[in-house]
Design a protein around this motif. Structure first.
Motif, PDB file in Angstrom:
ATOM      1  N   ARG A 146      -9.238  21.565  60.996  1.00  0.00           N
ATOM      2  CA  ARG A 146      -8.091  20.920  61.654  1.00  0.00           C
ATOM      3  C   ARG A 146      -8.194  19.407  61.581  1.00  0.00           C
ATOM      4  N   VAL A 147      -9.406  18.873  61.661  1.00  0.00           N
ATOM      5  CA  VAL A 147      -9.590  17.429  61.528  1.00  0.00           C
ATOM      6  C   VAL A 147      -9.114  16.978  60.147  1.00  0.00           C
ATOM      7  N   TYR A 148      -9.491  17.715  59.103  1.00  0.00           N
ATOM      8  CA  TYR A 148      -9.045  17.369  57.749  1.00  0.00           C
ATOM      9  C   TYR A 148      -7.518  17.386  57.668  1.00  0.00           C
ATOM     10  N   GLU A 149      -6.922  18.411  58.269  1.00  0.00           N
ATOM     11  CA  GLU A 149      -5.457  18.508  58.240  1.00  0.00           C
ATOM     12  C   GLU A 149      -4.818  17.316  58.953  1.00  0.00           C
ATOM     13  N   ALA A 150      -5.367  16.956  60.112  1.00  0.00           N
ATOM     14  CA  ALA A 150      -4.814  15.834  60.871  1.00  0.00           C
ATOM     15  C   ALA A 150      -4.949  14.525  60.100  1.00  0.00           C
ATOM     16  N   MET A 151      -6.089  14.333  59.434  1.00  0.00           N
ATOM     17  CA  MET A 151      -6.270  13.108  58.659  1.00  0.00           C
ATOM     18  C   MET A 151      -5.381  13.117  57.424  1.00  0.00           C
ATOM     19  N   ALA A 153      -2.497  14.277  57.561  1.00  0.00           N
ATOM     20  CA  ALA A 153      -1.174  13.964  58.111  1.00  0.00           C
ATOM     21  C   ALA A 153      -1.060  12.499  58.523  1.00  0.00           C
ATOM     22  N   GLY A 154      -2.193  11.775  58.508  1.00  0.00           N
ATOM     23  CA  GLY A 154      -2.110  10.350  58.810  1.00  0.00           C
ATOM     24  C   GLY A 154      -3.081   9.814  59.839  1.00  0.00           C
ATOM     25  N   ALA A 155      -3.854  10.690  60.514  1.00  0.00           N
ATOM     26  CA  ALA A 155      -4.853  10.199  61.480  1.00  0.00           C
ATOM     27  C   ALA A 155      -5.923   9.395  60.745  1.00  0.00           C
ATOM     28  N   LEU A 156      -6.453   8.371  61.425  1.00  0.00           N
ATOM     29  CA  LEU A 156      -7.414   7.481  60.785  1.00  0.00           C
ATOM     30  C   LEU A 156      -8.850   7.949  60.890  1.00  0.00           C
ATOM     31  N   ASP A 157      -9.205   8.613  61.977  1.00  0.00           N
ATOM     32  CA  ASP A 157     -10.609   8.940  62.211  1.00  0.00           C
ATOM     33  C   ASP A 157     -10.672  10.043  63.263  1.00  0.00           C
ATOM     34  N   ALA A 158     -11.881  10.501  63.552  1.00  0.00           N
ATOM     35  CA  ALA A 158     -12.072  11.559  64.551  1.00  0.00           C
ATOM     36  C   ALA A 158     -13.378  11.332  65.290  1.00  0.00           C
ATOM     37  N   VAL A 159     -13.417  11.772  66.560  1.00  0.00           N
ATOM     38  CA  VAL A 159     -14.605  11.601  67.387  1.00  0.00           C
ATOM     39  C   VAL A 159     -14.643  12.728  68.417  1.00  0.00           C
ATOM     40  N   ASP A 160     -15.848  13.099  68.843  1.00  0.00           N
ATOM     41  CA  ASP A 160     -15.983  14.115  69.888  1.00  0.00           C
ATOM     42  C   ASP A 160     -15.482  13.576  71.231  1.00  0.00           C
ATOM     43  N   THR A 161     -14.909  14.446  72.041  1.00  0.00           N
ATOM     44  CA  THR A 161     -14.504  14.055  73.396  1.00  0.00           C
ATOM     45  C   THR A 161     -15.748  13.659  74.189  1.00  0.00           C
ATOM     46  N   PRO A 162     -15.734  12.510  74.865  1.00  0.00           N
ATOM     47  CA  PRO A 162     -16.910  12.095  75.641  1.00  0.00           C
ATOM     48  C   PRO A 162     -17.176  13.051  76.802  1.00  0.00           C
ATOM     49  N   THR A 163     -18.381  12.979  77.322  1.00  0.00           N
ATOM     50  CA  THR A 163     -18.744  13.740  78.509  1.00  0.00           C
ATOM     51  C   THR A 163     -18.875  12.790  79.700  1.00  0.00           C
ATOM     52  N   LEU A 164     -18.559  13.288  80.885  1.00  0.00           N
ATOM     53  CA  LEU A 164     -18.627  12.459  82.092  1.00  0.00           C
ATOM     54  C   LEU A 164     -20.026  12.405  82.689  1.00  0.00           C
ATOM     55  N   GLY A 186     -18.216  14.209  53.433  1.00  0.00           N
ATOM     56  CA  GLY A 186     -18.033  12.846  52.968  1.00  0.00           C
ATOM     57  C   GLY A 186     -16.608  12.349  52.990  1.00  0.00           C
ATOM     58  N   ALA A 187     -15.637  13.258  53.014  1.00  0.00           N
ATOM     59  CA  ALA A 187     -14.234  12.833  52.944  1.00  0.00           C
ATOM     60  C   ALA A 187     -13.810  12.063  54.190  1.00  0.00           C
ATOM     61  N   ILE A 188     -14.155  12.586  55.367  1.00  0.00           N
ATOM     62  CA  ILE A 188     -13.777  11.910  56.608  1.00  0.00           C
ATOM     63  C   ILE A 188     -14.526  10.581  56.737  1.00  0.00           C
ATOM     64  N   GLY A 189     -15.816  10.591  56.385  1.00  0.00           N
ATOM     65  CA  GLY A 189     -16.582   9.353  56.447  1.00  0.00           C
ATOM     66  C   GLY A 189     -16.048   8.303  55.503  1.00  0.00           C
ATOM     67  N   LEU A 190     -15.629   8.725  54.302  1.00  0.00           N
ATOM     68  CA  LEU A 190     -15.049   7.779  53.346  1.00  0.00           C
ATOM     69  C   LEU A 190     -13.741   7.218  53.895  1.00  0.00           C
ATOM     70  N   LYS A 191     -12.958   8.072  54.567  1.00  0.00           N
ATOM     71  CA  LYS A 191     -11.713   7.616  55.195  1.00  0.00           C
ATOM     72  C   LYS A 191     -12.007   6.555  56.257  1.00  0.00           C
ATOM     73  N   ALA A 203     -11.339  13.978  49.664  1.00  0.00           N
ATOM     74  CA  ALA A 203     -11.157  12.543  49.923  1.00  0.00           C
ATOM     75  C   ALA A 203      -9.801  12.072  49.419  1.00  0.00           C
ATOM     76  N   ALA A 204      -9.405  12.533  48.243  1.00  0.00           N
ATOM     77  CA  ALA A 204      -8.108  12.140  47.694  1.00  0.00           C
ATOM     78  C   ALA A 204      -6.970  12.652  48.573  1.00  0.00           C
ATOM     79  N   ALA A 205      -7.108  13.875  49.078  1.00  0.00           N
ATOM     80  CA  ALA A 205      -6.062  14.462  49.916  1.00  0.00           C
ATOM     81  C   ALA A 205      -5.890  13.693  51.219  1.00  0.00           C
ATOM     82  N   LEU A 206      -6.990  13.112  51.725  1.00  0.00           N
ATOM     83  CA  LEU A 206      -6.934  12.351  52.972  1.00  0.00           C
ATOM     84  C   LEU A 206      -6.515  10.900  52.758  1.00  0.00           C
TER      85      LEU A 206
END
Length: 341
Positions: free
Chosen positions: A89-94, A96-107, A279-284, A310-313
Motif C-alpha cells: 500500500r505504501v508503494y501504491e500511495a507513493m 499516487a503522489g505521496a513523498l515518503d512514509a513513516v511509522d506512526t509514533p508511539t506515546l 530501495g524504491a521508497i528510499g530512492l524516492k 523506482a520508475a513507477a514511483l
C-alpha cells in the motif's frame, strides 16, 4: 508549518498532535476522520503537508492521495502503523503522489522519543523540499571536522547485481571524488569474496564496510553482514538488526533512509537490477531531499524489479542503461584534485 491529519483512530491523532506540538513552528490545520474528508479539507484549506493514514473508511489513504494530487496537490507523508507490514500500500500511495512514509509514533515506552523524532524529521524534510520552512528556521547541517563532507554515492542492487556493480565501478576514475557505499542482497558468507572480486574490476579500492568506518573518496564499501547498514549522525557506518521484519537483508531502503535522515553533505542514489521493490521508497526519499537519483533501465537489467518499482514511483531523476551510469556519476562528482585547483 500548517499540517493536516487524515486518520480515523483517536489515539493515533492524539499521538500526532503531541508530536507536532513539540515544534513551535508547526500547527494542526485540520483533522480528517476519513479519506473523503481529507480530499474535501485539502480543497478548502491546502496544508503544507498532510499526514495520511493508509487504512480509513470511505476512501483509503491511497485513493485519497490520488484524488488530492489531482484536485489540490500538496505534499503528503504516509503515516501508518508499520511501513514494512504495509509495503504494498505504501508503494501504491507513493505511486499516487505521496513523498515518503513513516511509522506512526508511539506515546509511551522506550521507543516513543525516537519514533516522534523520526516523524518530525520527515515533516521538516518535506518542508525544506517544498519551501514551506523558512531558511532561517532550518536545522543546521552537521559537518564533520575538517570541513564539508565529500559526497556519497549510494548504490543498491540485488539479482544480477554483481556484474552490474562491476560495470559501474569499473567505469569510474581512480580519483573519483565521492565515497561509494554499496548495499547488495548477498549473504554475509559471500560478502568478503565479492568485495575482493569487485576490487579487481575497478581502479577504486573495494572492501567490506566495517563498523564505525566513514566513506571516503576513491573507496567503495560493501555492506557485509546479514544486518542492515546505516549511516549515523556523525557520518560513520553502523550495522543494525532493525527493522527485523524486512525480508531483504541487508536492506537498500534502510541505508537510503538513513542517508536522508542523517547525511549533511551531497549524495547520489543509484538503484540497479534486482528482484522485488527494495530501495524504491528510499530512492524516492533521496529525490525528495533534492539529491540526484538514478535507476537502471529495463533493457540492461538482468531482473527489472527494483528499478521498475523506482520508475513507477517517480523516484529516479534519470533512468539510464548500465553503460551510461558511470559516466553520469563521473560528470556529477568533482575529483579532489579538480576541487583543489
Amino acid at each position: 508549518m500548517k499540517i493536516g491529519i487524515a486518520n480515523d483512530m483517536p489515539l493515533a491523532v492524539e499521538t500526532l498532535r503531541q508530536a507536532i506540538a513539540k515544534r513551535p513552528g508547526h500547527r494542526v490545520l485540520w483533522v480528517a476522520a476519513n479519506g473523503e474528508e481529507a480530499v474535501q479539507f485539502c480543497a478548502a484549506q491546502v496544508p503544507d503537508v498532510v499526514l495520511m493514514d493508509l487504512v480509513m473508511p470511505k476512501l483509503d489513504g491511497v485513493e485519497a492521495t490520488r484524488q488530492i494530487m489531482a484536485r489540490s496537490p500538496c505534499p503528503i507523508l504516509i503515516v501508518t502503523t508499520s511501513v514494512g507490514a504495509n509495503a504494498w500500500r505504501v508503494y501504491e500511495a507513493m505511486g499516487a503522489g505521496a513523498l515518503d512514509a513513516v511509522d506512526t509514533p508511539t506515546l509511551a515506552g522506550s521507543d516513543a522519543r525516537r519514533t516522534m523524532d523520526l516523524l518530525l524529521a520527515k515533516i521538516e524534510q518535506i518542508g525544506r523540499f517544498s519551501g514551506a520552512l523558512d531558511a532561517a528556521a532550518r536545522t543546521p547541517a552537521v559537518r564533520l571536522p575538517g570541513g564539508p563532507s565529500a559526497p556519497i554515492v549510494a548504490i543498491g542492487a540485488s539479482a544480477g547485481g554483481p556484474s552490474a556493480l562491476a560495470a559501474v565501478l569499473g567505469g569510474l576514475p581512480a580519483n573519483f571524488g565521492a565515497g561509494v557505499v554499496i548495499v547488495q542482497h548477498v549473504d554475509r558468507s559471500f560478502a568478503e569474496g565479492m568485495a575482493a572480486w569487485l576490487d579487481g574490476q575497478t581502479p577504486l579500492a573495494v572492501r567490506i564496510a566495517r563498523e564505525g568506518e566513514r566513506p571516503a573518496p576513491g573507496c567503495a564499501l560493501l555492506a557485509a553482514t546479514n544486518d542492515h547498514l546505516r549511516i549515523t549522525a556523525t557520518g560513520a557506518l553502523t550495522y543494525t538488526r532493525e527493522p527485523a521484519d524486512t525480508p531483504y537483508r541487508p536492506s537498500v531502503d534502510t541505508f537510503f533512509h538513513s542517508l536522508v535522515e542523517h547525511w549533511a553533505g551531497d549524495a547520489i542514489g543509484v538503484l540497479l537490477t534486482g528482484m522485488g521493490r527494495d530501495g524504491a521508497i528510499g530512492l524516492k526519499a533521496m529525490r525528495a531531499k533534492g539529491w540526484h537519483t538514478i535507476a537502471q533501465d529495463e533493457a540492461t537489467s538482468a531482473v527489472y524489479g527494483m528499478p521498475k518499482a523506482a520508475a513507477a514511483l517517480g523516484a529516479a531523476r534519470a533512468i539510464l542503461p548500465l553503460s551510461a551510469i558511470a559516466p553520469e556519476l563521473a560528470s556529477r562528482v568533482t575529483s579532489p584534485l579538480q576541487s583543489a585547483g
